[in-house]
Design an enzyme around this catalytic site. Sequence first.
Site, PDB file in Angstrom:
ATOM      1  N   GLU B 267      26.699  27.790 -32.549  1.00  0.00           N
ATOM      2  CA  GLU B 267      26.991  26.904 -33.184  1.00  0.00           C
ATOM      3  C   GLU B 267      28.047  25.876 -33.080  1.00  0.00           C
ATOM      4  OE1 GLU B 267      24.031  27.368 -37.433  1.00  0.00           O
ATOM      5  OE2 GLU B 267      26.154  27.863 -37.287  1.00  0.00           O
ATOM      6  N   HIS B 293      22.382  50.868 -18.870  1.00  0.00           N
ATOM      7  CA  HIS B 293      20.955  51.143 -18.717  1.00  0.00           C
ATOM      8  C   HIS B 293      20.302  49.831 -18.537  1.00  0.00           C
ATOM      9  CE1 HIS B 293      22.395  54.839 -17.484  1.00  0.00           C
ATOM     10  NE2 HIS B 293      23.332  54.675 -18.515  1.00  0.00           N
ATOM     11  N   LYS B 408      13.645  21.278 -39.498  1.00  0.00           N
ATOM     12  CA  LYS B 408      13.968  21.338 -40.426  1.00  0.00           C
ATOM     13  C   LYS B 408      13.336  20.157 -41.515  1.00  0.00           C
ATOM     14  CE  LYS B 408      18.940  23.416 -41.620  1.00  0.00           C
ATOM     15  NZ  LYS B 408      19.314  23.044 -42.362  1.00  0.00           N
TER      16      LYS B 408
END
Lengths: 417, 417
Positions: B267, B293, B408
């Site tokens: 951010e 791994h 938004k």
Amino acid sequence: MVKFQRDFEFNIDENISNLMDEAFCRVVEECENGVAGYYNLPEDSKMIVTEVEALSSSETIKNSDTIAVIGIGGSSLGAKAIDSMLRHKYPQAKRLIFFENPDPVEISKKFASMDKEKTIFIVISKSGSTIETMSLFKVVISHFNLDLNGDDKDRLIAITDEGSVLCRFADRYGIKVYTIPHNVGGRFSVLSAVGIVPLTLAGYDCCSILEGGAKIVRRFFNREEDHILLKAAFIATNWEKYRMNVLFAYASFLDDFTKWYVQLWGESLGKIDKSGNRVGLTPLGQIGSIDQHSFLQLIIEGPIDKTVTFIKIEDFENDILIPDITLEGIQKCDFVNGHTFNELINAECDATREAIAQQGVPVDAIILDKLSETNIGELILYYEILTSLTGAILNIDTYNQPGVELGKRILADKFKK
Amino acid sequence: MVKFQRDFEFNIDENISNLMDEAFCRVVEECENGVAGYYNLPEDSKMIVTEVEALSSSETIKNSDTIAVIGIGGSSLGAKAIDSMLRHKYPQAKRLIFFENPDPVEISKKFASMDKEKTIFIVISKSGSTIETMSLFKVVISHFNLDLNGDDKDRLIAITDEGSVLCRFADRYGIKVYTIPHNVGGRFSVLSAVGIVPLTLAGYDCCSILEGGAKIVRRFFNREEDHILLKAAFIATNWEKYRMNVLFAYASFLDDFTKWYVQLWGESLGKIDKSGNRVGLTPLGQIGSIDQHSFLQLIIEGPIDKTVTFIKIEDFENDILIPDITLEGIQKCDFVNGHTFNELINAECDATREAIAQQGVPVDAIILDKLSETNIGELILYYEILTSLTGAILNIDTYNQPGVELGKRILADKFKK
């Protein structure tokens, strides 16, 4: 049912069309020559389910409530992913607990939560000599005082390559062994005994998972799933521009699935290609909507060097509502009142997908109508086939992992000093 | 004590030296002008600890065993990271439970594990109107039948910006409010009330965490921690070459810390710079030795487009041994017998670090002598200062996040239809 969608433009000219055909042929060849064997698991592993179900009538297994898996990487990530996805649908399933990190704090915490008399121990290592797994196996033997020659044999299972040192060890003590086909690498092994044995013991319906996998394998080889070819061609030919793929999964229980995907891509596609160049795509897992408040800013305004894949579950089969409550002064949040959380999380997924696509980021989506066992099988095989195709176009050996040997040698040297 | 080491070459010529000085000056300015306020938290939040400790003598808090935090992103990641790191050292600490994702399955699971009479509810939103947080708050109110006008007021706390809608809401009902300084962004807020209130209520020693933070702030402003400047200069001037930073943390309990770091960098550093260019570094969290791994192959043989930072805990304060057991046929794993798991995990960290550095990947390391509260405070401030310096050199606004507004707006539109 799993749907695949893409929001990015990709001009399938002759060149791309040829690439797709060649990649398809290489994968067919890999399958026919036995270079990679995971395509056969959805059929071949049915026998394992039947056998494990028969085994489950033993008193030791009936009295157990915990399956302890001792394994790392490909030996734990797949079963863990499926357990996380299905757990809430199986309230009666036995607990799965994974010993995967030689982290002393974690080991102590796990020991404190266990009762030997109610536990089945499964040690998994393809090579049979993974240092973390063998060290964890030893401390488990010692802590629980497991008598390998006596009664405790019944609560022990080994899963490994045929003829491996672990296989021979288990034979020597008469411990039950399941083998992994030689041509199935750890990261492609979730539908082999590696995943099927612990998940069936826990109580999951592995037959349906295998069925879903079989379906997409069949359709792929019939060239009815060419969107996988197309996606592979896009990401492989553009990897220097779009160096990362972000898997943005909208459900908390998909977190372990994204980890499985990170191993699958990281170990398969990060390679020196046949011309000696370093190539490879970086996989990243994100959880919506949590990471909308974490990583999203970077996708939206940062460099256009990523592709983003969304996973959405259309029907969570859960109807919790956002109550019709108005918090005085916070009326601006009321537009979701009376809707379900299922609707909210999916609307967030769609809104984020649109916002990202509007920035020119290549976006695609995997949509599961619901979280069923067959959908999970389909999702797993989709990713495995996509990886093989991408590796074919990148001109690498998708199935080896030579890069990690150096660290192992340095590790051994440190203890020899 | 925290040590910082680097294995990469970086020629500090006049140009770099000037960049470092300029970045330092910009951060000093940001601090003095109040653009960013997190530098002051280690001092200012001491008062909050004192106040919360006093509050803790109330019957409601004394009788509670669970702290439910309702918040997302910067409102949950920091406290979660510290809780994960310290939990094993505080067996008596109250349980922290986070409502952060509007995922219906997760909400149901959490509700099933809770008892209202033993829970303190903390709702955290900087703006006061985060849609996920407010929706979760409503379902919590409804599910537990919280009486905002009556007795349940005592088990409710709000944390938000002064004057926000949530602040006014809490005042209206007489609910206890802690405020976040206006110049402290969510991702920099862990040492404000956002982290300090829930962690102190749970029983953690936050004073020592703050002390560790204060120490490195003081030393940084005295130019006694110039390695932070140097690292910022390296990653910011090379971001187009090394597009990712992998934080490889060797301890399972650091997993949530890597998520906090991903938000901090993602951010803060994914931005359109002051000349209009998209810039930014992609942060990735990995856990050693699990991801040895999984992801390691890609670092070792894939493109050299990443830097790698190791975090190592020298002393886990746990002496579990790898037992001196020889598994017949698997003697090749015996070289670690008789050593502690503490030694093994750290030797893996060192071996992987050497192997990666040998490939020409820029590597550095953060070494904590042990996992103490002061070390955690130091680690947090180290990362926050590093982020500010990197942002200064990238010539961006490190503290805003304009990129997520579009999603938004689309979300709200979806519900208006």
